[in-house]
Write a protein that holds these residues in place. Structure first.
Motif, PDB file in Angstrom:
ATOM      1  N   VAL A 145      -0.931 -14.714  -2.439  1.00 25.47           N
ATOM      2  CA  VAL A 145       0.231 -14.056  -1.847  1.00 25.47           C
ATOM      3  C   VAL A 145       0.304 -14.523  -0.398  1.00 25.47           C
ATOM      4  CG1 VAL A 145       1.392 -11.870  -1.377  1.00 25.47           C
ATOM      5  CG2 VAL A 145      -0.190 -12.037  -3.295  1.00 25.47           C
ATOM      6  N   LYS A 147       1.931 -14.234   3.211  1.00 30.84           N
ATOM      7  CA  LYS A 147       2.602 -13.178   3.978  1.00 30.84           C
ATOM      8  C   LYS A 147       2.720 -13.597   5.434  1.00 30.84           C
ATOM      9  CE  LYS A 147       0.260  -9.569   1.249  1.00 30.84           C
ATOM     10  NZ  LYS A 147      -0.531  -8.341   1.298  1.00 30.84           N
ATOM     11  N   LEU A 186      -4.729 -13.655  -4.901  1.00 30.94           N
ATOM     12  CA  LEU A 186      -4.002 -12.676  -5.711  1.00 30.94           C
ATOM     13  C   LEU A 186      -5.030 -11.720  -6.342  1.00 30.94           C
ATOM     14  CD1 LEU A 186      -1.001 -12.304  -6.541  1.00 30.94           C
ATOM     15  CD2 LEU A 186      -1.520 -13.638  -8.582  1.00 30.94           C
ATOM     16  N   VAL A 187      -4.913 -10.451  -6.027  1.00 35.39           N
ATOM     17  CA  VAL A 187      -5.897  -9.478  -6.521  1.00 35.39           C
ATOM     18  C   VAL A 187      -5.416  -8.933  -7.877  1.00 35.39           C
ATOM     19  CG1 VAL A 187      -7.023  -7.263  -6.070  1.00 35.39           C
ATOM     20  CG2 VAL A 187      -6.511  -8.816  -4.163  1.00 35.39           C
TER      21      VAL A 187
HETATM   22  P1  AMP Z   1       1.804  -5.250   1.485  1.00 30.71           P
HETATM   23  O1  AMP Z   1       3.071  -5.403   2.265  1.00 30.71           O
HETATM   24  O2  AMP Z   1       0.700  -6.111   1.983  1.00 30.71           O
HETATM   25  O3  AMP Z   1       1.391  -3.810   1.342  1.00 30.71           O
HETATM   26  O4  AMP Z   1       2.132  -5.739   0.004  1.00 30.71           O
HETATM   27  C1  AMP Z   1       3.118  -5.116  -0.792  1.00 30.71           C
HETATM   28  C2  AMP Z   1       2.689  -5.078  -2.236  1.00 30.71           C
HETATM   29  O5  AMP Z   1       2.513  -6.417  -2.741  1.00 30.71           O
HETATM   30  C3  AMP Z   1       1.348  -4.387  -2.463  1.00 30.71           C
HETATM   31  O6  AMP Z   1       1.510  -2.998  -2.535  1.00 30.71           O
HETATM   32  C4  AMP Z   1       0.918  -5.023  -3.791  1.00 30.71           C
HETATM   33  O7  AMP Z   1       1.594  -4.438  -4.867  1.00 30.71           O
HETATM   34  C5  AMP Z   1       1.401  -6.453  -3.644  1.00 30.71           C
HETATM   35  N1  AMP Z   1       0.335  -7.278  -3.039  1.00 30.71           N
HETATM   36  C6  AMP Z   1       0.137  -7.475  -1.725  1.00 30.71           C
HETATM   37  N2  AMP Z   1      -0.925  -8.254  -1.498  1.00 30.71           N
HETATM   38  C7  AMP Z   1      -1.443  -8.580  -2.701  1.00 30.71           C
HETATM   39  C8  AMP Z   1      -2.557  -9.363  -3.134  1.00 30.71           C
HETATM   40  N3  AMP Z   1      -3.347 -10.009  -2.276  1.00 30.71           N
HETATM   41  N4  AMP Z   1      -2.779  -9.457  -4.464  1.00 30.71           N
HETATM   42  C9  AMP Z   1      -1.972  -8.832  -5.358  1.00 30.71           C
HETATM   43  N5  AMP Z   1      -0.901  -8.090  -5.010  1.00 30.71           N
HETATM   44  C10 AMP Z   1      -0.621  -7.955  -3.707  1.00 30.71           C
END
Ligand code: AMP
Length: 361
Positions: A145, A147, A186-187
């Protein structure tokens, strides 16, 4: 430790959204006055506060006025400029400490700080070019992912890569705005939970029961308590949240989001140095809500018992979903909370409701 804030004193809140509104309401119940720093007129928080300073968050004159008016200052969103928080902190106590803001504002420093406390996160690498991205994806088995390091929320500024020929990395760095990025592995999580915890000025910590969170379109949809996870998993999440509070020398409420793996292990996804949407249920299912807990912590009062008297499900009312309110008001054991926003734009959080039920077992 200095004496608790006396009733009648003013608490400053930087940011005028619904979290500021609910903090101002909790402050009022404890006899405090509130002043909101927020450029937008008639914002949700100012509607219920004693006064609004309508200026930019980094306006030096406005910050000086806020410091002059207030005995303590807090904030309701994590993108408050750190320089503004530090400027305030030179004149008046600011809680949570600006250092917590600084750590939470950058996903890379945030994960590094959490790992340094011995707490697990997804594996990650900094990405400052397409080449970094290619190398990171190769290291994480072709998945990840991507970001933005800063200013991302509710899943904005994110891109998921899964194994497959369509995953082109060329031009991605530019398409993401040529800003510093982070690639996370990816978790394969089984569920997402969060812990709302607080640390007082005396260093005491409390943690609410973890909530299980379901997102829709990257925005929190529901928080359910109790979360369907093993007691050891829930305890590990609460302990991690308390360790983060101690590690940051924190004062106030924090929201810590976790991934729960199939084997029950928890990894921190991110921390929010403020009250959190996944803690709104506490206003309906606990004697002391996260909002009151935050005010107690920053005012130097005793923290409240985080025990839960009910099971519950909190659901956000986003955009047109606010039209459900008349029906919800007819239902038993439903606590409705609206934010005073005039226009129900798509994706906009207009309010939430919490359905409480007797605790199971
Ligand atoms: P975040 O803005 O980092 O909270 O990401 C939003 C959503 O994306 C999270 O609540 C997860 O559902 C998904 N997500 C974020 N990071 C990961 C990751 N490293 N692996 C899997 N899903 C992720």
């Amino acid at each position: 430790m200095s004496a608790p804030l006396a009733p009648g004193e003013t608490i400053g809140i930087v940011g005028g959204g619904q979290l500021g509104r609910m903090l101002a309401m909790a402050a009022a119940r404890l006899g405090y006055r509130t002043a909101i720093l927020e450029p937008e007129a008639d914002c949700p928080a100012a509607q219920v506060a004693n006064r609004q300073i309508a200026a930019a968050y980094d306006d030096p004159g406005a910050l000086a006025e806020l410091a002059r008016l207030c005995a303590v200052v807090t904030y309701e969103f994590e993108n408050v400029p750190v320089a503004a928080a530090e400027r305030l902190a030179a004149a008046v106590p600011v809680f949570p400490p600006p250092r917590a803001l600084e750590v939470a504002q950058d996903r890379l420093t945030e994960k590094a700080a959490i790992n340094a406390m011995g707490i697990g996160t997804a594996r990650f690498v900094a990405v400052d070019s397409d080449e970094d991205l290619a190398a990171g994806l190769a290291a994480f088995g072709g998945e990840g992912v991507l970001k933005t390091r800063r200013l991302g929320y509710d899943g904005k500024g994110q891109r998921v890569f899964r194994r497959g020929p369509e995953d082109q990395v060329q031009g991605v760095f530019a398409a993401m705005g040529s800003v510093p990025l982070i690639l996370e592995a990816l978790v394969p999580f089984a569920r997402e939970i969060s812990v709302i915890a607080a640390r007082g000025r005396d260093g005491k910590t409390v943690a609410y029961d973890p909530a299980e969170n379901v997102h829709r379109d990257g925005i929190l949809h529901t928080s359910t308590v109790p979360a369907a996870a093993a007691p050891e998993t829930l305890a590990a999440a609460r302990e991690a949240a308390a360790a983060i509070l101690d590690g940051l020398g924190y004062v106030g409420v924090v929201g810590v989001e976790f991934f729960v793996l199939a084997d029950g292990e928890v990894l921190v996804n991110e921390i929010a140095p403020r009250v959190h949407n996944s803690g709104h249920w506490t206003e309906a299912a606990c004697a002391v809500s996260q909002f009151e807990q935050h005010i107690r912590a920053i005012a130097g009062l005793a923290l409240g018992d985080p025990a839960r008297h009910s099971d519950c499900v909190m659901e956000n009312l986003i955009g047109d979903a606010v039209a459900r309110v008349p029906q919800l008001l007819r239902e038993k054991d439903v606590v409705v909370h609206l934010y005073g926003k005039a226009e129900a734009r798509p994706g906009r959080k207009m309010g939430h409701f919490t359905r409480i039920m007797p605790p199971r077992g």
